[in-house]
Design an enzyme around this catalytic site. Structure first.
Site, PDB file in Angstrom:
ATOM      1  N   CYS A 101       0.874  -1.160   0.000  1.00 16.91           N
ATOM      2  CA  CYS A 101       0.000   0.000   0.000  1.00 16.91           C
ATOM      3  C   CYS A 101       0.913   1.212   0.000  1.00 16.91           C
ATOM      4  O   CYS A 101       1.239   1.754   1.038  1.00 16.91           O
ATOM      5  CB  CYS A 101      -0.879  -0.027   1.236  1.00 16.91           C
ATOM      6  SG  CYS A 101      -2.060   1.298   1.223  1.00 16.91           S
ATOM      7  N   GLY A 203      -8.750 -11.764  -3.726  1.00 13.79           N
ATOM      8  CA  GLY A 203      -9.194 -11.714  -2.338  1.00 13.79           C
ATOM      9  C   GLY A 203     -10.323 -12.675  -2.062  1.00 13.79           C
ATOM     10  O   GLY A 203     -11.414 -12.525  -2.609  1.00 13.79           O
TER      11      GLY A 203
HETATM   12  C1  LIG Z   1       1.122 -16.089   3.876  1.00 15.28           C
HETATM   13  C2  LIG Z   1       0.861 -14.999   2.894  1.00 15.28           C
HETATM   14  C3  LIG Z   1       1.912 -14.477   2.179  1.00 15.28           C
HETATM   15  C4  LIG Z   1       1.706 -13.460   1.246  1.00 15.28           C
HETATM   16  N1  LIG Z   1       2.761 -12.987   0.529  1.00 15.28           N
HETATM   17  C5  LIG Z   1       2.555 -12.031  -0.399  1.00 15.28           C
HETATM   18  C6  LIG Z   1       3.626 -11.566  -1.201  1.00 15.28           C
HETATM   19  O1  LIG Z   1       4.760 -12.042  -1.110  1.00 15.28           O
HETATM   20  N2  LIG Z   1       3.367 -10.583  -2.100  1.00 15.28           N
HETATM   21  C7  LIG Z   1       2.099 -10.044  -2.253  1.00 15.28           C
HETATM   22  O2  LIG Z   1       1.914  -9.165  -3.080  1.00 15.28           O
HETATM   23  N3  LIG Z   1       1.074 -10.507  -1.537  1.00 15.28           N
HETATM   24  C8  LIG Z   1       1.270 -11.487  -0.623  1.00 15.28           C
HETATM   25  N4  LIG Z   1       0.210 -11.969   0.081  1.00 15.28           N
HETATM   26  C9  LIG Z   1      -1.155 -11.508  -0.264  1.00 15.28           C
HETATM   27  C10 LIG Z   1      -1.772 -12.442  -1.300  1.00 15.28           C
HETATM   28  O3  LIG Z   1      -1.069 -12.414  -2.514  1.00 15.28           O
HETATM   29  C11 LIG Z   1      -3.238 -12.058  -1.586  1.00 15.28           C
HETATM   30  O4  LIG Z   1      -3.280 -10.747  -2.083  1.00 15.28           O
HETATM   31  C12 LIG Z   1      -4.107 -12.164  -0.358  1.00 15.28           C
HETATM   32  O5  LIG Z   1      -3.806 -13.314   0.400  1.00 15.28           O
HETATM   33  C13 LIG Z   1      -5.602 -12.186  -0.728  1.00 15.28           C
HETATM   34  O6  LIG Z   1      -5.891 -13.223  -1.621  1.00 15.28           O
HETATM   35  P1  LIG Z   1      -6.453 -14.672  -1.134  1.00 15.28           P
HETATM   36  O7  LIG Z   1      -7.647 -14.388  -0.264  1.00 15.28           O
HETATM   37  O8  LIG Z   1      -6.794 -15.371  -2.407  1.00 15.28           O
HETATM   38  O9  LIG Z   1      -5.358 -15.317  -0.352  1.00 15.28           O
HETATM   39  C14 LIG Z   1       0.408 -12.950   1.039  1.00 15.28           C
HETATM   40  C15 LIG Z   1      -0.659 -13.479   1.772  1.00 15.28           C
HETATM   41  C16 LIG Z   1      -0.444 -14.484   2.695  1.00 15.28           C
HETATM   42  C17 LIG Z   1      -1.609 -15.044   3.447  1.00 15.28           C
END
Ligand SMILES: Cc1cc2nc3c(=O)[nH]c(=O)nc-3n(C[C@H](O)[C@H](O)[C@H](O)COP(=O)(O)O)c2cc1C
Length: 367
Positions: A101, A203
């Protein structure tokens, strides 16, 4: 689905998940089908330029792991540019920029102009990368700092102007962390803000129906899935099938889940060596187990895993223990079946949500 010069076989993406989206996991998911593009964990641009072992391991890939995007983070324009050039020279298909962000809360007096300054700075950094490489450069961001500061539409437009090939948008604010509901209207605002580049929504997509809803309600061009792929590495194949035919495939049963889990472990051992691979798998196996029904007996032992042979023993013992929860057809008795997955934005008002997907500890400010 097109990403700049790249044509992808589907509009479904694996989100970067630091600590998880390594080569073994990406290969496991790809073998099941449906995935258009996978992204690595975030990689520090400077560490990559310094050829640190950790950074090089994060970008380790294989012929079956294509097309692959590497996600970079860093604040120095020269480092980000040089890292992108380096990745292009290795044959990486696309570079994603972790924006977290980047635009701070802007409610203070003069905040609006401070925001514009930050936007310009960020756009400058991205322009430097876009101009230096031929492969697509994309950006991943949240909606903004909080509900009063939804800066993603402005940022997305500014980045389109300097040449990014797509925007990945996690439909939550930084203040929300990983809680609350994914804001589909917020994603739609980003779609409306750009002129022609694809916006990929992200998300809480844990089911094919949730992907359909996100596409329909926001007009986004594709969907990126993170945690949902842990529970369910089949989600890409099942979602693609649903989007193409309207038919929902059956959830995989226990045998298929364990088959894929074992394949995942074997790939971990191959890529990281037996000891380290097994150690890393301690935090992966419980994700599979969340869809096994009662699994304490499995989790208790697997979190201490240290060898491949031990895993076979743990699984065998677990199978024997699990029999008490099965009916005469070998299926879980109804009361032991895990509740169906429901995305935050699909829950009936007032209905108990299935809770949020657990979030392992980590720097939420960059996710
Ligand atoms: C354990 C974990 C690690 C993450 N690492 C990254 C990352 O390295 N880079 C990034 O842009 N987002 C990262 N995220 C965010 C995810 O890419 C994603 O935007 C977020 O989890 C929402 O999507 P989801 O509900 O499908 O998991 C991470 C999220 C989690 C839970």
């Amino acid at each position: 689905m097109r990403l700049g010069p790249l044509t992808l076989t589907s509009n479904l993406f694996l989100s970067p998940l630091a600590g998880y989206t390594n080569l073994p996991f990406r290969l496991t998911v790809r073998e099941l089908g449906g995935l258009g593009l996978a992204t690595t964990d975030l990689v520090n641009a400077r560490s990559l330029l310094e050829k640190r072992d950790k950074a090089l391991k994060l970008i380790e890939t294989a012929p079956a792991d294509q097309p692959l995007a590497v996600q970079l983070f860093g604040a120095k324009p020269e480092e980000m540019r040089d890292a992108a050039v380096f990745l292009q020279s290795l044959g990486i298909a696309s570079v994603d920029i972790n924006m977290g962000c980047p635009v701070r809360k802007v409610c203070r007096v003069g905040g609006g102009s401070a925001m514009m300054t930050e936007l310009e700075k960020t756009a400058g950094l991205v322009r430097g990368m876009v101009e230096a490489v031929k492969i697509p450069v994309t950006a991943k961001m949240r909606l903004g700092w909080d509900d009063q500061n939804l800066t993603a539409p402005d940022l997305a437009r500014a980045l389109e102007d300097v040449g990014v090939a797509a925007i990945f948008i996690h439909g939550r604010t930084r203040e929300q962390g990983f809680g609350g509901t994914v804001n589909l209207a917020g994603i739609r605002a980003v779609v409306a803000a750009v002129k022609s580049i694809p916006v990929v929504g992200n998300g809480d997509v844990t089911t094919p129906e949730a992907a359909r809803r996100m596409l329909d309600d926001t007009g986004c061009a594709g969907v990126s899935i993170g945690r949902g792929a842990f529970y369910n590495p089949w989600i890409f194949r099942h979602t693609l099938h649903y989007l193409q035919t309207g038919e929902l495939l059956l959830e995989p049963g226990f045998e298929e889940r364990t088959r894929v889990m074992v394949r995942h472990l074997d790939l971990m051992v191959e890529v990281f060596g037996e000891e380290h691979g097994c150690r890393m798998f301690r935090k992966v196996a419980p994700w599979y187990a969340k869809r096994f029904g009662p699994a304490n007996e499995f989790n208790k032992h697997v979190v201490l895993l240290s060898s491949r042979a031990e895993f076979d023993r743990i699984l065998e013992q677990y199978r024997a223990w699990r029999v008490q929860f099965l009916d005469e057809h070998g299926e879980l008795k109804p009361r032991f079946r895990p509740a169906p997955m429901v995305a935050s934005f699909m829950a009936e008002p007032g209905a108990p949500s299935y809770g949020h997907i657990p979030v392992p500890k980590g720097p939420v400010e960059v996710w």
